[in-house]
Write a protein that holds these residues in place. Structure first.
Motif, PDB file in Angstrom:
ATOM      1  N   ALA B 144       1.400  -1.278  -0.575  1.00 56.25           N
ATOM      2  CA  ALA B 144      -0.125   0.524   0.244  1.00 56.25           C
ATOM      3  C   ALA B 144       0.573   1.123  -0.545  1.00 56.25           C
ATOM      4  O   ALA B 144       0.694   2.229  -0.841  1.00 56.25           O
ATOM      5  CB  ALA B 144      -0.647   0.019   0.978  1.00 56.25           C
ATOM      6  N   ALA B 145       2.124   1.034   0.929  1.00 54.84           N
ATOM      7  CA  ALA B 145       2.438   2.109   0.873  1.00 54.84           C
ATOM      8  C   ALA B 145       3.227   2.952  -0.531  1.00 54.84           C
ATOM      9  O   ALA B 145       3.445   4.137  -0.348  1.00 54.84           O
ATOM     10  CB  ALA B 145       3.688   1.994   1.613  1.00 54.84           C
ATOM     11  N   ARG B 147       2.055   2.558  -2.980  1.00 51.29           N
ATOM     12  CA  ARG B 147       0.484   3.060  -3.785  1.00 51.29           C
ATOM     13  C   ARG B 147       0.976   4.130  -3.509  1.00 51.29           C
ATOM     14  O   ARG B 147       0.246   5.354  -4.174  1.00 51.29           O
ATOM     15  CB  ARG B 147      -0.770   2.679  -3.915  1.00 51.29           C
ATOM     16  CG  ARG B 147      -1.724   3.052  -4.669  1.00 51.29           C
ATOM     17  CD  ARG B 147      -3.188   2.534  -4.472  1.00 51.29           C
ATOM     18  NE  ARG B 147      -3.351   3.177  -2.558  1.00 51.29           N
ATOM     19  CZ  ARG B 147      -3.128   2.518  -1.333  1.00 51.29           C
ATOM     20  NH1 ARG B 147      -3.398   1.048  -1.878  1.00 51.29           N
ATOM     21  NH2 ARG B 147      -3.131   3.421  -0.653  1.00 51.29           N
ATOM     22  N   THR B 148       0.155   4.895  -2.126  1.00 52.45           N
ATOM     23  CA  THR B 148      -0.021   5.968  -2.105  1.00 52.45           C
ATOM     24  C   THR B 148       1.625   7.118  -1.885  1.00 52.45           C
ATOM     25  O   THR B 148       0.985   8.063  -2.380  1.00 52.45           O
ATOM     26  CB  THR B 148       0.378   5.777   0.159  1.00 52.45           C
ATOM     27  OG1 THR B 148      -0.312   4.616   0.192  1.00 52.45           O
ATOM     28  CG2 THR B 148       0.496   7.192   0.936  1.00 52.45           C
ATOM     29  N   VAL B 149       3.149   6.316  -1.815  1.00 52.53           N
ATOM     30  CA  VAL B 149       3.819   7.184  -3.028  1.00 52.53           C
ATOM     31  C   VAL B 149       3.752   7.156  -3.326  1.00 52.53           C
ATOM     32  O   VAL B 149       4.042   9.046  -4.382  1.00 52.53           O
ATOM     33  CB  VAL B 149       5.504   6.849  -1.958  1.00 52.53           C
ATOM     34  CG1 VAL B 149       5.676   7.224  -0.815  1.00 52.53           C
ATOM     35  CG2 VAL B 149       5.672   5.778  -2.831  1.00 52.53           C
ATOM     36  N   ARG B 151       1.004   8.329  -5.407  1.00 52.97           N
ATOM     37  CA  ARG B 151       0.136   9.584  -5.926  1.00 52.97           C
ATOM     38  C   ARG B 151       0.713  10.553  -5.281  1.00 52.97           C
ATOM     39  O   ARG B 151       0.319  11.599  -5.158  1.00 52.97           O
ATOM     40  CB  ARG B 151      -1.151   9.050  -4.860  1.00 52.97           C
ATOM     41  CG  ARG B 151      -2.062   8.096  -5.381  1.00 52.97           C
ATOM     42  CD  ARG B 151      -2.555   7.930  -6.948  1.00 52.97           C
ATOM     43  NE  ARG B 151      -3.908   9.434  -6.854  1.00 52.97           N
ATOM     44  CZ  ARG B 151      -4.903   8.807  -7.556  1.00 52.97           C
ATOM     45  NH1 ARG B 151      -4.870   7.917  -8.754  1.00 52.97           N
ATOM     46  NH2 ARG B 151      -5.694  10.050  -7.943  1.00 52.97           N
ATOM     47  N   THR B 189      11.695   4.343   0.048  1.00 51.36           N
ATOM     48  CA  THR B 189      11.437   4.375   1.582  1.00 51.36           C
ATOM     49  C   THR B 189      10.030   3.734   1.674  1.00 51.36           C
ATOM     50  O   THR B 189      10.106   3.517   2.603  1.00 51.36           O
ATOM     51  CB  THR B 189      10.713   6.006   1.888  1.00 51.36           C
ATOM     52  OG1 THR B 189      11.634   7.098   1.361  1.00 51.36           O
ATOM     53  CG2 THR B 189      10.328   6.624   2.931  1.00 51.36           C
ATOM     54  N   ALA B 190       8.883   3.810   0.613  1.00 49.16           N
ATOM     55  CA  ALA B 190       7.792   3.324   0.752  1.00 49.16           C
ATOM     56  C   ALA B 190       7.946   1.958   0.905  1.00 49.16           C
ATOM     57  O   ALA B 190       7.522   0.977   1.909  1.00 49.16           O
ATOM     58  CB  ALA B 190       7.334   3.439  -0.527  1.00 49.16           C
ATOM     59  N   VAL B 193       9.069   1.176   4.305  1.00 47.33           N
ATOM     60  CA  VAL B 193       7.655   1.316   5.336  1.00 47.33           C
ATOM     61  C   VAL B 193       6.570  -0.051   5.443  1.00 47.33           C
ATOM     62  O   VAL B 193       5.986  -0.694   5.880  1.00 47.33           O
ATOM     63  CB  VAL B 193       6.710   1.891   5.087  1.00 47.33           C
ATOM     64  CG1 VAL B 193       5.627   2.593   5.476  1.00 47.33           C
ATOM     65  CG2 VAL B 193       8.179   3.542   6.209  1.00 47.33           C
ATOM     66  N   GLY B 194       6.480  -0.933   3.894  1.00 47.96           N
ATOM     67  CA  GLY B 194       5.169  -1.683   3.913  1.00 47.96           C
ATOM     68  C   GLY B 194       4.230  -1.646   4.048  1.00 47.96           C
ATOM     69  O   GLY B 194       3.286  -0.491   3.082  1.00 47.96           O
ATOM     70  N   GLY B 195       3.363  -2.426   5.418  1.00 43.02           N
ATOM     71  CA  GLY B 195       1.889  -1.798   4.435  1.00 43.02           C
ATOM     72  C   GLY B 195       0.997  -2.769   4.178  1.00 43.02           C
ATOM     73  O   GLY B 195       1.291  -4.139   3.625  1.00 43.02           O
ATOM     74  N   ILE B 196      -0.292  -2.744   4.261  1.00 50.19           N
ATOM     75  CA  ILE B 196      -1.448  -3.753   3.877  1.00 50.19           C
ATOM     76  C   ILE B 196      -1.368  -3.663   2.202  1.00 50.19           C
ATOM     77  O   ILE B 196      -1.234  -2.919   1.345  1.00 50.19           O
ATOM     78  CB  ILE B 196      -2.836  -3.740   3.686  1.00 50.19           C
ATOM     79  CG1 ILE B 196      -2.760  -3.623   6.179  1.00 50.19           C
ATOM     80  CG2 ILE B 196      -3.301  -5.072   3.824  1.00 50.19           C
ATOM     81  CD1 ILE B 196      -3.608  -2.978   6.312  1.00 50.19           C
ATOM     82  N   PRO B 197      -0.750  -5.207   1.578  1.00 53.56           N
ATOM     83  CA  PRO B 197      -0.715  -5.360  -0.014  1.00 53.56           C
ATOM     84  C   PRO B 197      -2.566  -4.307  -0.717  1.00 53.56           C
ATOM     85  O   PRO B 197      -3.160  -4.655  -0.080  1.00 53.56           O
ATOM     86  CB  PRO B 197      -1.111  -6.660  -0.531  1.00 53.56           C
ATOM     87  CG  PRO B 197      -0.448  -7.258   0.688  1.00 53.56           C
ATOM     88  CD  PRO B 197      -1.331  -6.357   2.281  1.00 53.56           C
ATOM     89  N   ALA B 198      -2.032  -3.746  -1.736  1.00 54.91           N
ATOM     90  CA  ALA B 198      -2.864  -2.851  -2.024  1.00 54.91           C
ATOM     91  C   ALA B 198      -3.796  -3.463  -3.146  1.00 54.91           C
ATOM     92  O   ALA B 198      -4.149  -4.786  -3.329  1.00 54.91           O
ATOM     93  CB  ALA B 198      -2.256  -1.511  -3.126  1.00 54.91           C
ATOM     94  N   ARG B 199      -5.204  -3.932  -3.306  1.00 51.17           N
ATOM     95  CA  ARG B 199      -5.975  -4.180  -3.770  1.00 51.17           C
ATOM     96  C   ARG B 199      -5.363  -4.144  -5.599  1.00 51.17           C
ATOM     97  O   ARG B 199      -5.201  -2.709  -5.892  1.00 51.17           O
ATOM     98  CB  ARG B 199      -7.282  -3.921  -3.684  1.00 51.17           C
ATOM     99  CG  ARG B 199      -8.002  -4.472  -2.518  1.00 51.17           C
ATOM    100  CD  ARG B 199      -9.217  -3.688  -2.037  1.00 51.17           C
ATOM    101  NE  ARG B 199      -8.614  -2.766  -1.452  1.00 51.17           N
ATOM    102  CZ  ARG B 199      -9.687  -0.866  -0.690  1.00 51.17           C
ATOM    103  NH1 ARG B 199     -10.721  -1.613  -1.097  1.00 51.17           N
ATOM    104  NH2 ARG B 199      -8.925  -0.498  -0.214  1.00 51.17           N
TER     105      ARG B 199
END
Lengths: 199, 199
Positions: B144-145, B147-149, B151, B189-190, B193-199
């Protein structure tokens, strides 16, 4: 609601507060002047006495929202540099999470070609950049590239926060870490690129 | 201008082209329907036959502008990864420099709470993110991280380009280098940090 007597300044404040509250949960297009007047217990005519047009009212609400955001994210001078930055980002993300629709209408499209709204947004971004420059104890008037990446980074924070709001698949702290790390590496990149000193 | 016979599709295209041309040098609020009709050599009434409201016309012009931007910045599959990215950024910055007012009205405030415009902007940003994912041969559905970075980075590119346009105190190539480096370090960086996998 019963009609309450308020002095003009208090009435203006009350109307702006109502607008902020409504904008926190619905988009600006949906906030009807009639409902604001009703919630304030005054006539539509009296509302237009305080704000001659719907646009005047909208500008006042957006200005209040921007001020409110700057206030809750104000840096704590007692914190060390990096923690100060992190605390500001946390407060920002929390503000955004608590005021989703208000935030979207601040970041997105709210200006609609309106110069005064545009100015409010620009000033808000400039204030945020100034705070970062201060927090990191950077010399003012540094290289142009640093100013450019700081403005870019504000865009990064806005867009990444919007993405996070839409998905919520990252911890808030992980989002803030991303924003913080991207700032630091962007400044490093800028320092190596340089450019003509900014005014 | 003399009235010219055009089939409906050609007329629609002509009107949109005129809107794009005018939007390249003035803000959308200033572009008057009357002047568009006059430039096309048709009546105001006929223009409203093609675009029932000023908003319909505005949406069509913004959609054409977004398509045009995506077209001129389309990645060249013959280039190696990083050069492909760099060429796309160069084309983007050049497009922006050549269409300042159009770009400002695309990035800034043009949505004004309009869902359809908002959708066009979101789709355009998504297309840009997809291209980066493709150019860098990243696996789809990563953390997810990331995708967030990505955007966030689109916001970075938009804001840093606007800052550059307002000051022009950096070489174009230096601006593109900044945008490119910030992308690479953001992804790094992302990934950490990782995060839950994006859909």
């Amino acid at each position: 609601m019963a009609h309450t007597r308020l002095d003009p300044e208090a009435r203006r404040r009350q109307l702006i507060e109502l607008g902020l509250k409504m904008l926190s949960c619905e988009s600006s297009e949906q906030v009807a002047i009639d409902r604001i007047a009703e919630a304030a217990g005054i006539s539509r005519g009296l509302l237009f006495h305080y704000f001659p047009t719907k646009r005047d009212y909208h500008v006042a609400v957006v200005r209040a929202a921007a001020d409110h955001m700057l206030e809750v994210t104000a840096p704590d001078p007692d914190l060390p540099v990096i923690e100060r930055l992190r605390a500001g980002l946390m407060a920002y993300v929390d503000f955004v999470a608590a005021n989703h629709a208000l935030y979207v209408s601040l970041v997105r499209g709210a200006a609609g070609g309106d110069d005064e709204l545009q100015q409010i947004f620009d000033q808000t971004r400039t204030r945020i950049v100034d705070r970062v420059v201060e927090a990191l104890a950077m010399p003012p008037g540094g290289p142009a590239a640093v100013r450019t990446v700081l403005r870019g980074w504000v865009g990064f924070v806005e867009e990444s926060t919007l993405d996070w709001l839409g998905h919520r698949d990252l911890e808030r702290d992980a989002l803030v870490t991303l924003q913080e790390q991207v700032l630091l590496s962007s400044i490093e990149t800028a320092a190596s690129v340089g450019g003509i000193p900014a005014r």
